[in-house]
Design an enzyme around this catalytic site. Structure first.
Site, PDB file in Angstrom:
ATOM      1  N   ARG A 146       4.945  -1.093   8.286  1.00  0.00           N
ATOM      2  CA  ARG A 146       6.702  -1.340   7.192  1.00  0.00           C
ATOM      3  C   ARG A 146       6.660  -1.296   6.351  1.00  0.00           C
ATOM      4  O   ARG A 146       6.041  -1.795   4.962  1.00  0.00           O
ATOM      5  CB  ARG A 146       6.817  -2.526   7.636  1.00  0.00           C
ATOM      6  CG  ARG A 146       8.657  -2.872   7.619  1.00  0.00           C
ATOM      7  CD  ARG A 146       8.732  -4.415   7.902  1.00  0.00           C
ATOM      8  NE  ARG A 146       8.274  -5.160   6.670  1.00  0.00           N
ATOM      9  CZ  ARG A 146       7.910  -6.320   6.526  1.00  0.00           C
ATOM     10  NH1 ARG A 146       7.938  -7.221   7.627  1.00  0.00           N
ATOM     11  NH2 ARG A 146       8.032  -7.246   4.686  1.00  0.00           N
ATOM     12  N   TYR A 152       5.272 -11.930  -0.046  1.00  0.00           N
ATOM     13  CA  TYR A 152       3.722 -12.116   0.007  1.00  0.00           C
ATOM     14  C   TYR A 152       2.616 -11.511   0.874  1.00  0.00           C
ATOM     15  O   TYR A 152       1.799 -11.496   1.006  1.00  0.00           O
ATOM     16  CB  TYR A 152       4.849 -12.834   2.203  1.00  0.00           C
ATOM     17  CG  TYR A 152       5.148 -11.656   2.744  1.00  0.00           C
ATOM     18  CD1 TYR A 152       5.173 -10.589   2.928  1.00  0.00           C
ATOM     19  CD2 TYR A 152       7.070 -11.943   2.220  1.00  0.00           C
ATOM     20  CE1 TYR A 152       5.732  -9.914   3.559  1.00  0.00           C
ATOM     21  CE2 TYR A 152       7.920 -11.418   2.470  1.00  0.00           C
ATOM     22  CZ  TYR A 152       7.284  -9.985   3.531  1.00  0.00           C
ATOM     23  OH  TYR A 152       8.230  -8.867   4.200  1.00  0.00           O
ATOM     24  N   HIS A 174      11.449  -6.314   5.420  1.00  0.00           N
ATOM     25  CA  HIS A 174      11.962  -6.802   7.168  1.00  0.00           C
ATOM     26  C   HIS A 174      13.430  -6.709   6.872  1.00  0.00           C
ATOM     27  O   HIS A 174      13.636  -5.545   8.201  1.00  0.00           O
ATOM     28  CB  HIS A 174      11.629  -8.011   6.995  1.00  0.00           C
ATOM     29  CG  HIS A 174      11.660  -8.343   8.250  1.00  0.00           C
ATOM     30  ND1 HIS A 174      12.029  -7.996   9.987  1.00  0.00           N
ATOM     31  CD2 HIS A 174      13.172  -9.638   8.857  1.00  0.00           C
ATOM     32  CE1 HIS A 174      12.678  -9.092  10.750  1.00  0.00           C
ATOM     33  NE2 HIS A 174      12.825  -9.638  10.000  1.00  0.00           N
TER      34      HIS A 174
END
Lengths: 364, 326
Positions: A257, A270, A261
């Site tokens: 990805r 993160y 998100h």
């Protein structure tokens, strides 16, 4: 002997046909027609550009939260194997697959701009709408595939989900049902390495996700999910297996990805820039373009022409979507399609809203 | 006409609908060879084979989600939750998908499935086998919630549920499964979903109930007539959602006094909705506060104490008397 090894003759294969430099493994070449190769390329570029356009529209506040697909465009390889009357059972990051199967861009925009009207299913295609609760849709594919088998039809049901979904109970129940009843379902796991902020390594200790199929006595394979040819080849094998009555297949597509998100998320919190950079080199479109150039199917002019063409197409779709919004779609449509017949008490509630609307229009 | 138990009547409905329509499928835990733990699906597998009467893996969400898929591809699955207490595993599939796919697809797809489950107390069962949680389902837009009260109406309502184009949750009061027999016609019979019935006519007070509790209400009504000379009208809801508020409102306007009785917990139960509709539609006709005779707002106890929990004949009689004395 009270204690001995049980020989389970299982192996998990990894499949890559087009490497990150666009170099083809000739022995594994699925030999797609030039026409199909060009269509796949165009569709991937369209998805990328449309994704970028959506992100801009979101940042401008014109559409709401959505889940960008950037980096996962090679999923088109899987749906390219399907016929229109096969079933696509997507999660929420299959925009590229949906576009391939007739979904109108203006409807996607409407959906993420908060209009239920965007849920329109493309005519002639058996596409289920986007399913947001992670993994839950996989069961529908299993059930659909059972119905197909029962009716002795040749269709298949292909469902998409992410690495996070493999932690969900519904995913395991779907795999189990599909295997027990040997139905023509294809489970496509888009292992994009991140379930929002939780890495793939925290979803499961398993070395691969593909091996989860083995517990269900189902063929499972891991493929380079950024290699559209490998995705196509694995999906073709699975679809053929399904059509010939040999049951379900699980395909783990290893992809990434490359974006957020959803637009409500900041991945810097993160994951590292370096990690993302590493995947930029494995971009599914760059390598495919290189391959097509090497094959003399593509040159600078054609790349530019394709980009202009899809940009024009997107612009037109955005225009149609803006027209739709200008017509101020009727909020009363929220009462449609609850049940075949609206119960009297809900009909009355619809009248309440109607009266409120009239009052708003008439008064101050 | 044959005298049947509710188990036999439901079995008859399944048998006849499966004969009529090869898209009707039965699936669930132990529904095939075993015929279900209550034998509701007895002999179906022998007659229709394991493709149509499926012993599934033990997974309630799986059963519900798989049924949704079958329904999307044109079949009419009738799935069974072995006990309603295990249906919460399936709740997500029902709420997130069965109830919404028609809307989410703008009517292109719909989910004509039935989810059957035995519910309610009174059979001295284990924990998780006795509760009455119809409100969960009734509270979900896009689902229909049906609860029969006799063998004959169970058969007729199940046939309607199977033919319904939308998802129907069909709760079977297990205390009534073999409690009594009733004449059930061999010929096809249906009852409309969303319509209640007058189970007993009376002029002094209306008691609104459904499921197993209806029978306590009927007994209480007989006794009240004998002992107090009171004529109790009893309304049997049959469908919890969509709720038929016409019939009970009309009755309440005639009698002016209403009691609602069900075994589910009192707060936020079906009775609360019934009373809200009465207040909205018939407030000026009411001569006394509407009383609720229900299960308590606690977890239903194990079976040594379930008869103290369940609203029995005495509690209904007391509720009616208090309403009349107001």
């Amino acid at each position: 002997m009270p204690r001995k090894d049980i020989n389970l003759p299982y192996k998990i294969q990894y499949l890559s046909i087009l490497d990150e430099n666009g170099k083809l493994d000739k022995k594994l070449d699925p030999n797609l027609s030039e026409d199909l190769l060009m269509k796949l390329y165009r569709a991937m570029v369209l998805s990328r550009k449309f994704d970028e356009r959506m992100l801009t529209l979101q940042r401008q506040g014109k559409i709401g939260t959505f889940a960008p697909i950037k980096g996962q465009e090679a999923q088109i390889g899987a749906v390219a194997v399907l016929e229109p009357d096969d079933w696509l059972v997507p999660s929420f990051r299959e925009m590229a697959a949906e576009l391939w199967r007739g979904k109108k861009m203006e409807n996607i925009l409407s959906l993420y701009a908060g209009y239920n009207e965007g849920g329109e299913i493309p005519e002639g295609f058996n596409n289920l709408p986007v399913s947001i609760p992670v993994g839950s849709q996989t069961l529908h594919a299993a059930g659909i595939a059972y119905a197909i088998r029962y009716r002795k039809q040749k269709q298949v049901a292909m469902t998409f989900f992410g690495d996070g979904a493999t932690s969900e109970g519904d995913f395991h129940e779907a795999m189990n049902f599909a295997a027990v009843f040997q139905v023509p379902a294809i489970f496509i796991c888009q292992n994009n390495h991140w379930a929002i902020s939780v890495p793939r390594s925290h979803q499961t200790r398993s070395k691969t996700l593909a091996q989860k199929a083995l517990a269900y006595e189902m063929p499972g394979i891991q493929v380079d999910g950024n290699d559209v040819l490998a995705v196509y080849a694995a999906a073709k094998e699975a679809v053929d297996r399904g059509r010939s009555g040999e049951g379900p297949t699980f395909i783990e597509c290893v992809t990434y990805r490359m974006s957020v998100h959803t637009t409500a998320d900041d991945p810097k919190k993160y994951r590292s820039e370096e990690e993302v950079e590493g995947w930029v080199k494995k971009d599914p479109i760059t390598r495919f373009e290189k391959y097509l150039r090497d094959k003399n199917l593509m040159d600078d002019d054609q790349v530019k022409a394709t980009e202009e063409e899809v940009s024009g197409e997107i612009k037109e779709a955005v225009g149609r979507w803006e027209d739709f919004i200008k017509k101020t779609p009727d909020p009363l449509s929220m009462f449609e399609h609850l049940l075949e017949e609206l119960p009297p008490h809900v009909e009355q509630q619809r009248e309440e809203l109607k009266a409120e609307q009239a009052q708003r229009k008439g008064g101050k | 006409m044959a005298k049947m138990t509710m188990v036999q009547a439901i079995n008859l409905a399944l048998m006849q609908e499966m004969e009529k329509d090869d898209g009707v499928m039965v699936l669930g835990e132990d529904v095939g060879k075993d015929g279900g733990v209550f034998r509701v699906t007895d002999n179906l597998m022998d007659k229709f084979g394991p493709e149509r009467v499926m012993d599934t893996p033990l997974a309630e969400s799986g059963i519900a989600g798989f049924s949704i898929g079958m329904a999307l591809h044109g079949l009419k699955p009738v799935c069974e939750m072995q006990f309603s207490g295990f249906s919460y595993f399936a709740m997500h599939q029902l709420e997130a998908h069965a109830a919404r796919l028609r809307g989410r697809s703008l009517g292109r797809f719909h989910v004509p499935m039935v989810l059957r489950a035995p519910y309610g107390g009174g059979v001295r069962a284990l924990e998780h086998h006795s509760e009455s949680r119809e409100a969960y389902f009734a509270h979900t837009p896009g689902l229909k919630m049906v609860i029969p009260s006799t063998p004959r109406n169970a058969r007729a309502l199940l046939v309607s549920a199977i033919r319904d184009p939308d998802p129907v949750i069909f709760f079977e009061p297990k205390a009534l499964y073999r409690a009594f027999r009733e004449e059930v016609p061999e010929d096809e019979e249906t009852l409309p979903i969303g319509k209640s019935r007058i189970a007993r006519e009376g002029k002094d007070v209306t008691v609104i109930s459904y499921g197993a509790t209806l029978h306590s209400v009927m007994e209480a009504a007989e006794k009240l007539e004998e002992e107090d000379g009171v004529q109790v009208e009893v309304i049997d809801l049959l469908t919890i959602s969509p709720l038929d508020d016409e019939l009970f409102s009309e009755s309440a306007r005639r009698t002016g006094r209403v009691v609602v009785a069900h075994e589910a917990p009192r707060s936020f139960g079906a009775g609360a909705e019934v009373i809200a509709r009465l207040v909205e539609k018939s407030f000026l006709y009411l001569e006394a506060p509407v009383r609720r005779v229900t299960g308590f707002d606690i977890v239903i106890p194990l079976y040594q104490r379930e008869m103290d929990y369940l609203p029995g004949v005495n509690r209904v009689m007391q509720g009616v008397r208090e309403t009349l004395d107001f």
